[in-house]
Design a protein around this motif. Structure first.
Motif, PDB file in Angstrom:
ATOM      1  N   ARG B  49     -37.968 -46.940  51.563  1.00 41.98           N
ATOM      2  CA  ARG B  49     -37.872 -48.287  52.115  1.00 41.98           C
ATOM      3  C   ARG B  49     -38.532 -49.297  51.193  1.00 41.98           C
ATOM      4  O   ARG B  49     -38.080 -50.432  51.087  1.00 41.98           O
ATOM      5  CB  ARG B  49     -38.527 -48.285  53.493  1.00 41.98           C
ATOM      6  CG  ARG B  49     -38.111 -49.385  54.389  1.00 41.98           C
ATOM      7  CD  ARG B  49     -36.611 -49.323  54.636  1.00 41.98           C
ATOM      8  NE  ARG B  49     -36.217 -50.452  55.461  1.00 41.98           N
ATOM      9  CZ  ARG B  49     -36.156 -51.681  55.030  1.00 41.98           C
ATOM     10  NH1 ARG B  49     -36.439 -51.957  53.784  1.00 41.98           N
ATOM     11  NH2 ARG B  49     -35.802 -52.657  55.836  1.00 41.98           N
ATOM     12  N   TRP B  52     -36.625 -51.484  48.754  1.00 39.42           N
ATOM     13  CA  TRP B  52     -35.975 -52.745  49.131  1.00 39.42           C
ATOM     14  C   TRP B  52     -36.723 -53.460  50.244  1.00 39.42           C
ATOM     15  O   TRP B  52     -36.140 -54.220  51.005  1.00 39.42           O
ATOM     16  CB  TRP B  52     -34.507 -52.540  49.474  1.00 39.42           C
ATOM     17  CG  TRP B  52     -34.129 -51.246  50.133  1.00 39.42           C
ATOM     18  CD1 TRP B  52     -33.985 -50.027  49.527  1.00 39.42           C
ATOM     19  CD2 TRP B  52     -33.830 -51.024  51.518  1.00 39.42           C
ATOM     20  NE1 TRP B  52     -33.616 -49.073  50.444  1.00 39.42           N
ATOM     21  CE2 TRP B  52     -33.502 -49.650  51.672  1.00 39.42           C
ATOM     22  CE3 TRP B  52     -33.789 -51.842  52.642  1.00 39.42           C
ATOM     23  CZ2 TRP B  52     -33.159 -49.078  52.891  1.00 39.42           C
ATOM     24  CZ3 TRP B  52     -33.447 -51.274  53.862  1.00 39.42           C
ATOM     25  CH2 TRP B  52     -33.141 -49.910  53.976  1.00 39.42           C
ATOM     26  N   ASN B  55     -36.867 -57.377  50.764  1.00 43.38           N
ATOM     27  CA  ASN B  55     -35.730 -58.012  51.413  1.00 43.38           C
ATOM     28  C   ASN B  55     -35.209 -56.952  52.357  1.00 43.38           C
ATOM     29  O   ASN B  55     -35.001 -55.818  51.972  1.00 43.38           O
ATOM     30  CB  ASN B  55     -34.702 -58.355  50.329  1.00 43.38           C
ATOM     31  CG  ASN B  55     -33.450 -58.984  50.898  1.00 43.38           C
ATOM     32  OD1 ASN B  55     -33.083 -58.723  52.040  1.00 43.38           O
ATOM     33  ND2 ASN B  55     -32.814 -59.795  50.110  1.00 43.38           N
ATOM     34  N   SER B  56     -35.008 -57.295  53.603  1.00 45.36           N
ATOM     35  CA  SER B  56     -34.663 -56.251  54.573  1.00 45.36           C
ATOM     36  C   SER B  56     -33.267 -55.663  54.346  1.00 45.36           C
ATOM     37  O   SER B  56     -32.837 -54.805  55.082  1.00 45.36           O
ATOM     38  CB  SER B  56     -34.760 -56.814  55.988  1.00 45.36           C
ATOM     39  OG  SER B  56     -34.036 -58.009  56.086  1.00 45.36           O
ATOM     40  N   GLY B 213     -25.813 -41.540  63.158  1.00 42.61           N
ATOM     41  CA  GLY B 213     -27.001 -42.231  62.645  1.00 42.61           C
ATOM     42  C   GLY B 213     -26.867 -43.718  62.897  1.00 42.61           C
ATOM     43  O   GLY B 213     -27.780 -44.491  62.711  1.00 42.61           O
ATOM     44  N   GLN B 285     -21.517 -51.511  63.916  1.00 44.19           N
ATOM     45  CA  GLN B 285     -21.757 -50.078  63.700  1.00 44.19           C
ATOM     46  C   GLN B 285     -20.529 -49.250  64.043  1.00 44.19           C
ATOM     47  O   GLN B 285     -20.163 -48.313  63.324  1.00 44.19           O
ATOM     48  CB  GLN B 285     -22.948 -49.605  64.551  1.00 44.19           C
ATOM     49  CG  GLN B 285     -24.250 -50.330  64.203  1.00 44.19           C
ATOM     50  CD  GLN B 285     -25.412 -49.883  65.078  1.00 44.19           C
ATOM     51  OE1 GLN B 285     -25.510 -48.731  65.455  1.00 44.19           O
ATOM     52  NE2 GLN B 285     -26.313 -50.803  65.398  1.00 44.19           N
ATOM     53  N   PHE B 347     -24.133 -44.470  54.829  1.00 41.92           N
ATOM     54  CA  PHE B 347     -25.310 -45.310  54.982  1.00 41.92           C
ATOM     55  C   PHE B 347     -24.892 -46.608  55.648  1.00 41.92           C
ATOM     56  O   PHE B 347     -23.923 -47.237  55.249  1.00 41.92           O
ATOM     57  CB  PHE B 347     -25.934 -45.604  53.618  1.00 41.92           C
ATOM     58  CG  PHE B 347     -27.108 -46.542  53.691  1.00 41.92           C
ATOM     59  CD1 PHE B 347     -28.379 -46.053  53.942  1.00 41.92           C
ATOM     60  CD2 PHE B 347     -26.930 -47.905  53.541  1.00 41.92           C
ATOM     61  CE1 PHE B 347     -29.451 -46.917  54.044  1.00 41.92           C
ATOM     62  CE2 PHE B 347     -28.011 -48.782  53.638  1.00 41.92           C
ATOM     63  CZ  PHE B 347     -29.270 -48.277  53.883  1.00 41.92           C
ATOM     64  N   PHE B 348     -25.608 -47.002  56.685  1.00 39.55           N
ATOM     65  CA  PHE B 348     -25.392 -48.309  57.293  1.00 39.55           C
ATOM     66  C   PHE B 348     -26.738 -49.004  57.394  1.00 39.55           C
ATOM     67  O   PHE B 348     -27.699 -48.423  57.913  1.00 39.55           O
ATOM     68  CB  PHE B 348     -24.755 -48.175  58.686  1.00 39.55           C
ATOM     69  CG  PHE B 348     -24.437 -49.502  59.308  1.00 39.55           C
ATOM     70  CD1 PHE B 348     -23.246 -50.145  59.008  1.00 39.55           C
ATOM     71  CD2 PHE B 348     -25.346 -50.129  60.143  1.00 39.55           C
ATOM     72  CE1 PHE B 348     -22.964 -51.394  59.553  1.00 39.55           C
ATOM     73  CE2 PHE B 348     -25.063 -51.383  60.693  1.00 39.55           C
ATOM     74  CZ  PHE B 348     -23.869 -52.009  60.396  1.00 39.55           C
ATOM     75  N   PRO B 349     -26.869 -50.237  56.908  1.00 40.98           N
ATOM     76  CA  PRO B 349     -28.171 -50.922  56.946  1.00 40.98           C
ATOM     77  C   PRO B 349     -28.464 -51.434  58.347  1.00 40.98           C
ATOM     78  O   PRO B 349     -28.185 -52.587  58.679  1.00 40.98           O
ATOM     79  CB  PRO B 349     -27.988 -52.066  55.944  1.00 40.98           C
ATOM     80  CG  PRO B 349     -26.529 -52.361  55.969  1.00 40.98           C
ATOM     81  CD  PRO B 349     -25.831 -51.065  56.269  1.00 40.98           C
ATOM     82  N   LEU B 350     -29.056 -50.569  59.157  1.00 45.05           N
ATOM     83  CA  LEU B 350     -29.219 -50.831  60.591  1.00 45.05           C
ATOM     84  C   LEU B 350     -29.927 -52.136  60.923  1.00 45.05           C
ATOM     85  O   LEU B 350     -29.669 -52.720  61.959  1.00 45.05           O
ATOM     86  CB  LEU B 350     -30.024 -49.687  61.216  1.00 45.05           C
ATOM     87  CG  LEU B 350     -29.270 -48.435  61.644  1.00 45.05           C
ATOM     88  CD1 LEU B 350     -30.251 -47.373  62.095  1.00 45.05           C
ATOM     89  CD2 LEU B 350     -28.280 -48.748  62.746  1.00 45.05           C
ATOM     90  N   THR B 351     -30.846 -52.551  60.066  1.00 40.27           N
ATOM     91  CA  THR B 351     -31.653 -53.712  60.458  1.00 40.27           C
ATOM     92  C   THR B 351     -31.430 -54.911  59.543  1.00 40.27           C
ATOM     93  O   THR B 351     -32.207 -55.852  59.573  1.00 40.27           O
ATOM     94  CB  THR B 351     -33.155 -53.367  60.463  1.00 40.27           C
ATOM     95  OG1 THR B 351     -33.562 -53.089  59.119  1.00 40.27           O
ATOM     96  CG2 THR B 351     -33.434 -52.170  61.342  1.00 40.27           C
ATOM     97  N   PHE B 353     -29.803 -58.215  58.774  1.00 42.79           N
ATOM     98  CA  PHE B 353     -29.121 -59.225  59.574  1.00 42.79           C
ATOM     99  C   PHE B 353     -28.095 -60.034  58.794  1.00 42.79           C
ATOM    100  O   PHE B 353     -27.243 -60.687  59.372  1.00 42.79           O
ATOM    101  CB  PHE B 353     -30.137 -60.184  60.196  1.00 42.79           C
ATOM    102  CG  PHE B 353     -30.748 -59.632  61.433  1.00 42.79           C
ATOM    103  CD1 PHE B 353     -30.289 -60.031  62.675  1.00 42.79           C
ATOM    104  CD2 PHE B 353     -31.734 -58.683  61.361  1.00 42.79           C
ATOM    105  CE1 PHE B 353     -30.815 -59.487  63.820  1.00 42.79           C
ATOM    106  CE2 PHE B 353     -32.273 -58.142  62.504  1.00 42.79           C
ATOM    107  CZ  PHE B 353     -31.818 -58.545  63.736  1.00 42.79           C
ATOM    108  N   ASP B 354     -28.184 -60.024  57.474  1.00 42.22           N
ATOM    109  CA  ASP B 354     -27.240 -60.822  56.690  1.00 42.22           C
ATOM    110  C   ASP B 354     -25.846 -60.224  56.734  1.00 42.22           C
ATOM    111  O   ASP B 354     -24.846 -60.928  56.622  1.00 42.22           O
ATOM    112  CB  ASP B 354     -27.694 -60.914  55.229  1.00 42.22           C
ATOM    113  CG  ASP B 354     -28.826 -61.910  55.052  1.00 42.22           C
ATOM    114  OD1 ASP B 354     -29.124 -62.634  56.023  1.00 42.22           O
ATOM    115  OD2 ASP B 354     -29.404 -61.961  53.958  1.00 42.22           O
TER     116      ASP B 354
END
Lengths: 203, 621
Positions: B49, B52, B55-56, B213, B285, B347-351, B353-354
């Motif tokens: 983590r 990156w 930047n989230s 996931g 998702q 892979f999915f960037p769960l959090t 927001f962009d």
């Protein structure tokens, strides 16, 4: 807990002896338990936090694992004055969730200003709202809170907007780590909608 | 150490730990755990983590890398043609007396079956979302709603988990990895439907409780952008639960039934539609998991008295658009960018927001496929399935192509272009003529829009660009190319009906959320109540920041009155259902709300923005 011992517990001033609770907390990753994919990917950092009761907890091991949760960020000295109204709103949702609260559903409200929001200050705040078991107010080391905030996306890629803390208090993350379901809802949503969202997380 | 290596090591480490069942004490002893934070320490002292954390959102190609895959080793799969139930016989559905209602089970006793009952038992507020508390289908008959258009074609579809091969070079190889999709394919099957032939689809939710996931085993399937009664629209407030089904009735009438009678105004025809999951808070998702597919709708036979007009799915009739036998030359192309971790897992960037963007662009579920094409004209229906990337399409040889439809709606006349921009959910129908090329010629479709995060394209053109799909011209026989590129296509309906209301909708980021007019979506708020049959003028504003919002309004399409106070680009001068709302843009649109009643949403179709919670509901009464 006074300010000095609070900072000590976070390792910000030297301690003579290690806190016994720290050693205990370190044992908590139990044998054979795997991390959820969200935890593996680093979304749920296992940072140490302090509750408004002054207890030391690990974010993932103690607060997220095996639980259905909702968490949001706030600060006692809320600049836009909205935090108390959202706390009251979440408390109404808490009441609707009834005896599931503290059993399998937990609320966590994490401060964005950990240096000033000590456990004592959080406790006073919680008592003002008659916060009941199953809901913790949390503080911690600034860098840990920062990691938690960013890993959960309570951040803005524009540095100026990111510096405005009120930009991080509008939303709550909810999820079920066992079933790996993670979503978000506005903390201003109607309490019945926040409560009914929990039906989705276990179906 | 390079981020790529850190990520690889961290992922490997996590897998080893999981496999070995190591305890915290073991990890501490091995020096793999920080005593202070409890964070895992890869060799370099950084967690995955942390690569990156500033930047989230991980930037593909910088913070996270998919494994390398060879281009052009997989042939482009055709979308599976959807078939009706056996013999098109509705007897399998047990739909009671043909009125659209299932057998009258008492609410509260349901253990399976129709999700509509469970939806309203659990969430009584949804009970009032449709105009008819009995949750019957408008347009089916029985005197409810408009007209009497009972289904003629009967379909059944299942949302389920299956293994899918995005590319054989992925570490999973030919075994593939878990995906979610309709009928066990991703993208889902291609429906070919027709005005004047109402159809029924029972969508079963067979999704497992355990997800990939990301995702949730509850769905609401939106038919984007059919002229559909609200109970069959796939509203995000509805839930089709796992183990249940939801019945969709598509009357397949043109807009304007109340005005024109019959089955409405053929100048309001749609053409290239798509269906996708729309579950509240989980759309991004679930769509990313694969729950989307296409639906073409052709004109009713004889829709126009003029035999040289009409889009009939037959290249010898009407406008004679490329089709061939069995739709061989009428081809759906679904673009969907994905991110994999260095081990090739989804892979999915769960959090983040962009928005979610990936470094692998798939076409019909495959990374960089090739397509053999014959020396003739093709109609390609391009769909950007999202979740957040905007494309700008070029051919590598610079050849022009003909745009005939935007958002599936045929333009008044074809437009010759060398490139098109396509935001999430937009559709473009284009005609490409391969007859001029020698067999063996290779032509590559390029995306030249640079985009490094979910905010939108940077505005820079990549050179040469990302290679997405290769056409290889063959010498194969195809009979005679009877298709045409007509000088004129579908006339635009008049928009002279007086506007009864003006409204303004501002899309922006506020309070860490995505909001419309300052507020995130609220399930209990109807933001506009609109009388059926009325016309309105809406101003849509991008409230700032450098974010781009593809705004989608359910139900009837809109027409631009202006875009940034000017006439929109030539390909956008027809009817559209997605507004490509560039940073700081503003537009005025003309909207009509005819025929059916009920709740419909307007939302940002960067589906990550939609989920958090850039959406409003309007109600036609």
């Amino acid at each position: 807990m006074d300010r000095r011992s609070f900072l000590s517990s976070l390792g910000l001033v030297p301690l003579v002896t290690a806190m016994p609770s720290e050693a205990k907390a370190q044992e908590k990753l139990s044998v054979g338990k795997s991390l959820s994919r969200a935890a593996q990917a680093g979304y749920l950092p296992n940072v140490p936090l302090l509750t408004h009761h002054g207890e030391r907890v690990l974010f993932y091991d103690d607060l997220i694992r095996d639980r259905t949760v909702l968490f949001n960020f706030f600060l006692v000295g809320c600049p836009d004055g909205l935090c108390p109204t959202t706390t009251a709103n979440l408390r109404d949702a808490y009441d609707l969730l009834g005896d599931r609260m503290g059993r399998d559903i937990f609320f966590y409200t994490i401060t964005l200003t950990p240096i000033v929001d000590t456990p004592k200050r959080l406790k006073e705040y919680a008592e003002n709202f008659s916060i009941k078991p199953g809901w913790l107010f949390l503080t911690g080391k600034p860098e840990d809170i920062e990691l938690l905030r960013r890993s959960q996306g309570f951040a803005d890629s524009d540095p100026e907007r990111d510096a405005d803390l009120s930009n991080h208090t509008g939303m709550a993350r909810y999820g079920n780590d066992n079933l790996e379901r993670w979503g978000a809802i506005s903390v201003r949503s109607k309490p019945s909608n926040i409560a009914s969202t929990f039906k989705w997380l276990t179906a | 150490m390079k981020n790529e290596k850190i990520i690889q090591q961290t992922m490997d480490l996590h897998r080893e730990i999981t496999k070995e069942g190591l305890t915290r004490r073991d990890l501490l002893k091995m020096g793999l755990l920080s005593a202070g934070t409890g964070m895992l320490l890869p060799i370099s002292g950084l967690s995955l983590r942390a690569a990156w954390a500033d930047n989230s959102c991980p930037v593909p190609g910088k913070d996270i890398f998919s494994p390398p895959t060879r281009p052009w080793v997989v042939e482009l799969p055709r979308l599976v043609e959807k078939q009706t139930v056996l013999n098109n016989d509705p007897a399998v559905f047990d739909i009671g007396n043909g009125g659209g209602l299932p057998a009258p089970w008492a609410v509260g006793t349901m253990t399976g079956g129709d999700s509509k009952y469970r939806c309203c038992e659990e969430n009584p507020e949804l009970h009032f979302a449709t105009p008819y508390p009995e949750l019957d289908h408008q347009g089916w008959g029985k005197g409810l709603g408009l007209g009497n258009q009972p289904p003629q074609k009967w379909y059944e579809m299942r949302a389920k988990q299956f293994n899918h091969v995005w590319h054989p070079d992925m570490p999973a190889g030919s075994a593939g990895q878990a995906a979610w999709g309709f009928d066990g394919v991703v993208p889902g099957p291609m429906f070919r439907t027709r005005y004047g032939e109402p159809h029924f689809t029972r969508i079963h939710n067979d999704l497992p409780q355990k997800n990939l996931g990301f995702g949730i085993n509850q769905i609401s399937t939106h038919m984007h952008n059919l002229h559909t009664p609200s109970e069959s629209d796939g509203n995000p407030l509805y839930v089709n639960h796992s183990g249940h089904y939801w019945d969709y009735h598509y009357p397949n009438v043109y807009a304007g039934v109340n005005q024109f009678g019959g089955i409405g105004d053929p100048n309001e025809a749609l053409g290239t539609l798509w269906y996708h999951d729309h579950k509240l808070d989980f759309t991004s998702q679930n769509v990313y998991a694969g729950l989307a597919g296409m639906n073409c709708i052709y004109d009713a036979w004889g829709a126009y008295a003029d035999p040289n007009m009409g889009d009939y799915g037959d290249e010898t009739k009407g406008w004679r658009l490329p089709c061939g036998n069995n739709y061989e030359f009428d081809v759906g192309l679904v673009f969907h960018d994905r991110q994999f971790d260095p081990n090739g897992l989804d892979f999915f960037p769960l959090t983040c927001f962009d928005g979610a963007i990936g470094d692998k662009i798939t076409v019909n579920g495959k990374i960089q496929p090739f397509m053999p094409v014959k020396k003739r004209k093709y109609r390609f229906r391009l769909l950007n399935m999202g979740p957040s990337r905007q494309y700008e399409w070029f051919f590598n040889n610079g050849q022009p192509f003909v745009v005939i439809a935007n958002d599936g709606n045929l333009l008044p006349a074809p437009v010759l272009v060398k490139s098109i921009k396509q935001s999430v959910a937009e559709r473009f129908d284009i005609i490409v003529d391969f007859s001029q090329f020698q067999p063996g010629t290779e032509i590559i479709l390029l995306n030249r829009a640079e985009q490094v995060n979910g905010r939108g394209p940077t505005g820079n053109l990549l050179s040469p660009g990302q290679q997405v799909l290769k056409f290889i011209v063959t010498s194969d026989a195809f009979g005679v190319d009877e298709s045409r590129i007509p000088a004129k296509l579908r006339p635009l309906p008049s928009i002279t009906q007086a506007v009864s209301q003006k409204r303004t909708w501002k899309f922006e980021r506020s309070g860490g959320e995505w909001v419309v007019n300052g507020k995130p979506f609220n399930r209990d708020v109807v933001s506009a109540t609109i009388p059926e049959g009325s016309a309105e003028q809406w101003t849509i504003i991008n409230g700032g920041g450098s974010w781009m919002h593809p705004v989608h309004i359910h139900y009837e399409e809109h027409r631009y009155l202006s875009y940034n106070r000017a006439t929109p680009e030539p390909t956008a001068r027809g009817r559209k259902d997605v507004i490509r709302l560039d940073a700081n843009a503003q537009c005025e649109i003309y909207m009509r709300f005819r025929d059916y009643k009920g709740l419909y949403p307007m939302h940002c179709h960067n589906v990550v923005h939609e989920d958090h919670a850039m959406m409003v509901m309007f109600k036609i009464v």
